[in-house]
Design a protein around this motif. Structure first.
Motif, short mmCIF file in Angstrom:
data_model
loop_
_atom_site.label_atom_id
_atom_site.label_comp_id
_atom_site.label_asym_id
_atom_site.label_seq_id
_atom_site.Cartn_x
_atom_site.Cartn_y
_atom_site.Cartn_z
N TRP A 102 -33.78 25.14 76.85
CA TRP A 102 -32.35 24.86 76.99
C TRP A 102 -32.02 24.70 78.47
O TRP A 102 -32.56 25.40 79.33
N SER A 103 -31.12 23.80 78.77
CA SER A 103 -30.66 23.63 80.14
C SER A 103 -29.63 24.73 80.45
O SER A 103 -29.16 25.44 79.55
N HIS A 104 -29.27 24.85 81.72
CA HIS A 104 -28.23 25.82 82.10
C HIS A 104 -26.92 25.48 81.40
O HIS A 104 -26.19 26.39 80.97
N ALA A 105 -26.64 24.19 81.24
CA ALA A 105 -25.42 23.77 80.54
C ALA A 105 -25.48 24.16 79.06
O ALA A 105 -24.47 24.59 78.48
N ASP A 106 -26.65 24.03 78.44
CA ASP A 106 -26.82 24.44 77.04
C ASP A 106 -26.56 25.93 76.88
O ASP A 106 -25.87 26.36 75.94
N ILE A 107 -27.09 26.73 77.79
CA ILE A 107 -26.91 28.18 77.73
C ILE A 107 -25.45 28.54 77.91
O ILE A 107 -24.89 29.34 77.16
N ALA A 108 -24.80 27.92 78.89
CA ALA A 108 -23.38 28.21 79.15
C ALA A 108 -22.52 27.82 77.94
O ALA A 108 -21.61 28.57 77.54
N GLU A 109 -22.80 26.67 77.33
CA GLU A 109 -22.03 26.24 76.16
C GLU A 109 -22.26 27.18 74.97
O GLU A 109 -21.33 27.54 74.27
N PHE A 110 -23.51 27.60 74.77
CA PHE A 110 -23.81 28.53 73.69
C PHE A 110 -23.04 29.85 73.89
O PHE A 110 -22.44 30.38 72.95
N CYS A 111 -23.07 30.38 75.09
CA CYS A 111 -22.38 31.65 75.37
C CYS A 111 -20.87 31.49 75.18
O CYS A 111 -20.22 32.35 74.59
N ARG A 112 -20.31 30.40 75.66
CA ARG A 112 -18.87 30.16 75.51
C ARG A 112 -18.52 30.05 74.03
O ARG A 112 -17.52 30.60 73.58
N TRP A 113 -19.34 29.33 73.26
CA TRP A 113 -19.13 29.20 71.82
C TRP A 113 -19.18 30.56 71.16
O TRP A 113 -18.32 30.91 70.35
N ALA A 114 -20.16 31.38 71.51
CA ALA A 114 -20.35 32.68 70.88
C ALA A 114 -19.23 33.66 71.23
O ALA A 114 -18.83 34.47 70.39
N GLN A 115 -18.69 33.59 72.42
CA GLN A 115 -17.70 34.55 72.89
C GLN A 115 -16.28 34.26 72.43
O GLN A 115 -15.36 34.98 72.80
N ARG A 116 -16.07 33.26 71.60
CA ARG A 116 -14.71 32.89 71.22
C ARG A 116 -14.11 33.78 70.14
O ARG A 116 -12.92 33.81 69.96
N SER A 117 -14.96 34.52 69.39
CA SER A 117 -14.43 35.42 68.36
C SER A 117 -15.52 36.41 67.96
O SER A 117 -16.71 36.16 68.18
N PRO A 118 -15.12 37.54 67.36
CA PRO A 118 -16.14 38.49 66.89
C PRO A 118 -17.10 37.86 65.87
O PRO A 118 -18.29 38.13 65.91
N GLN A 119 -16.59 37.02 64.98
CA GLN A 119 -17.46 36.37 63.99
C GLN A 119 -18.44 35.43 64.67
O GLN A 119 -19.62 35.39 64.31
N ALA A 120 -17.98 34.68 65.65
CA ALA A 120 -18.87 33.77 66.37
C ALA A 120 -19.95 34.55 67.12
O ALA A 120 -21.11 34.14 67.15
N LEU A 121 -19.59 35.69 67.69
CA LEU A 121 -20.57 36.51 68.39
C LEU A 121 -21.60 37.07 67.42
O LEU A 121 -22.80 37.09 67.71
#
Length: 143
Positions: A105-124
């Motif tokens: 994964w690129s740094h951008a992929d990692i950042a997008e994944f983390c941002r996606w995951a941190q948007r809600s408890p269910q997403a995390l």
């Protein structure tokens, strides 16, 4: 990350504002639409969430918590991802490092994944399950 045609478990905060559709065009009902078939004319988003008064554009009106019906229409762009609302859990850091390194994964992929995951408890929770499943694919992984 795209929504399925008519169901999606994630959502954010409610707004009563319409998404730019007039009541005369697009077969609207109240502030929502009956059956959107085209991207939103205001923001070009192709993702809609459903409420009692009809469908609403996710790009113009973020979905309230608990929305379970979603619709994506062809030709629309993805709604902007909401900002992270939860901190990244330390217990997922090692899994994220191993999975992102293994799958390049690129740094951008990692950042997008983390941002996606941190948007809600269910997403995390979903991100944790995803990382554990991907870790299980790695040769020699021992939980």
């Amino acid at each position: 990350m795209s929504h399925s045609q008519d169901s999606q478990p994630f959502a954010n905060a409610e707004s009563a504002q319409p998404c730019g559709f007039s009541h005369d065009s697009q077969d609207s009902q109240g502030d929502g639409l009956r059956n959107p078939a085209k991207p939103c004319p205001t923001c070009a988003c192709g993702s809609y969430w459903h409420a009692a008064d009809g469908w609403h554009c996710e790009g113009c009106t973020p979905a309230p918590a608990g929305v379970t019906r979603w619709r994506n229409v062809s030709g629309g762009k993805a709604a902007p991802m909401p900002p992270p609302v939860l901190p990244w859990p330390a217990e997922l850091t090692d899994a994220l490092k191993r999975v992102s390194t293994y799958f390049e994964w690129s740094h951008a992929d990692i950042a997008e994944f983390c941002r996606w995951a941190q948007r809600s408890p269910q997403a995390l929770a979903d991100a944790g399950a995803f990382l554990r499943a991907e870790m299980a694919k790695l040769t020699g992984y021992q939980p």
